[in-house]
Design a protein around this motif. Sequence first.
Motif, short mmCIF file in Angstrom:
data_model
loop_
_atom_site.label_atom_id
_atom_site.label_comp_id
_atom_site.label_asym_id
_atom_site.label_seq_id
_atom_site.Cartn_x
_atom_site.Cartn_y
_atom_site.Cartn_z
N TRP A 27 0.81 -1.21 0.00
CA TRP A 27 0.00 0.00 0.00
C TRP A 27 0.85 1.27 0.00
O TRP A 27 0.34 2.34 -0.28
CB TRP A 27 -0.97 0.01 1.17
CG TRP A 27 -0.38 -0.34 2.49
CD1 TRP A 27 -0.36 -1.57 3.09
CD2 TRP A 27 0.29 0.54 3.40
NE1 TRP A 27 0.28 -1.50 4.29
CE2 TRP A 27 0.69 -0.23 4.51
CE3 TRP A 27 0.59 1.89 3.37
CZ2 TRP A 27 1.39 0.33 5.57
CZ3 TRP A 27 1.29 2.43 4.43
CH2 TRP A 27 1.67 1.65 5.52
N THR A 28 2.14 1.17 0.31
CA THR A 28 2.98 2.37 0.29
C THR A 28 3.19 2.88 -1.13
O THR A 28 3.47 4.06 -1.32
CB THR A 28 4.34 2.11 0.94
OG1 THR A 28 4.98 1.03 0.28
CG2 THR A 28 4.20 1.82 2.40
N LEU A 29 3.03 2.03 -2.10
CA LEU A 29 3.12 2.45 -3.49
C LEU A 29 1.74 2.55 -4.14
O LEU A 29 1.52 3.40 -4.99
CB LEU A 29 3.99 1.48 -4.29
CG LEU A 29 5.46 1.43 -3.89
CD1 LEU A 29 6.19 0.34 -4.64
CD2 LEU A 29 6.12 2.77 -4.12
N ALA A 30 0.82 1.69 -3.72
CA ALA A 30 -0.49 1.65 -4.37
C ALA A 30 -1.34 2.87 -4.02
O ALA A 30 -2.01 3.42 -4.90
CB ALA A 30 -1.23 0.37 -3.98
N LEU A 34 -2.83 5.47 -6.71
CA LEU A 34 -4.28 5.57 -6.84
C LEU A 34 -4.75 7.01 -6.69
O LEU A 34 -5.58 7.49 -7.46
CB LEU A 34 -4.97 4.67 -5.81
CG LEU A 34 -6.49 4.66 -5.82
CD1 LEU A 34 -6.99 4.05 -7.12
CD2 LEU A 34 -7.01 3.88 -4.63
N ALA A 35 -4.21 7.72 -5.70
CA ALA A 35 -4.58 9.12 -5.50
C ALA A 35 -4.18 9.97 -6.71
O ALA A 35 -4.94 10.82 -7.16
CB ALA A 35 -3.93 9.66 -4.23
#
Length: 71
Positions: A27-30, A34-35
Amino acid sequence: MSAPTHTPPTRRRPVAHAGANARLHWWTLALPALAFGLLLLLLAGSGQAHAAAGESPGLLQMSRELLRAAG
């Protein structure tokens, strides 16, 4: 004379070494990607926006209905 006290040993977690071998969570990259994608879509679609003639947008209308139902 007082007796020496004994404290139980504490368990330590293994320390993650920072450096070239450090792993990132997914999630640190996703989440930033996404934002960024969502903001890009908002900017790209804003040129096609038209004012509604007396009609509320769907999100605004739904929020009003939810406030009426809750209040």
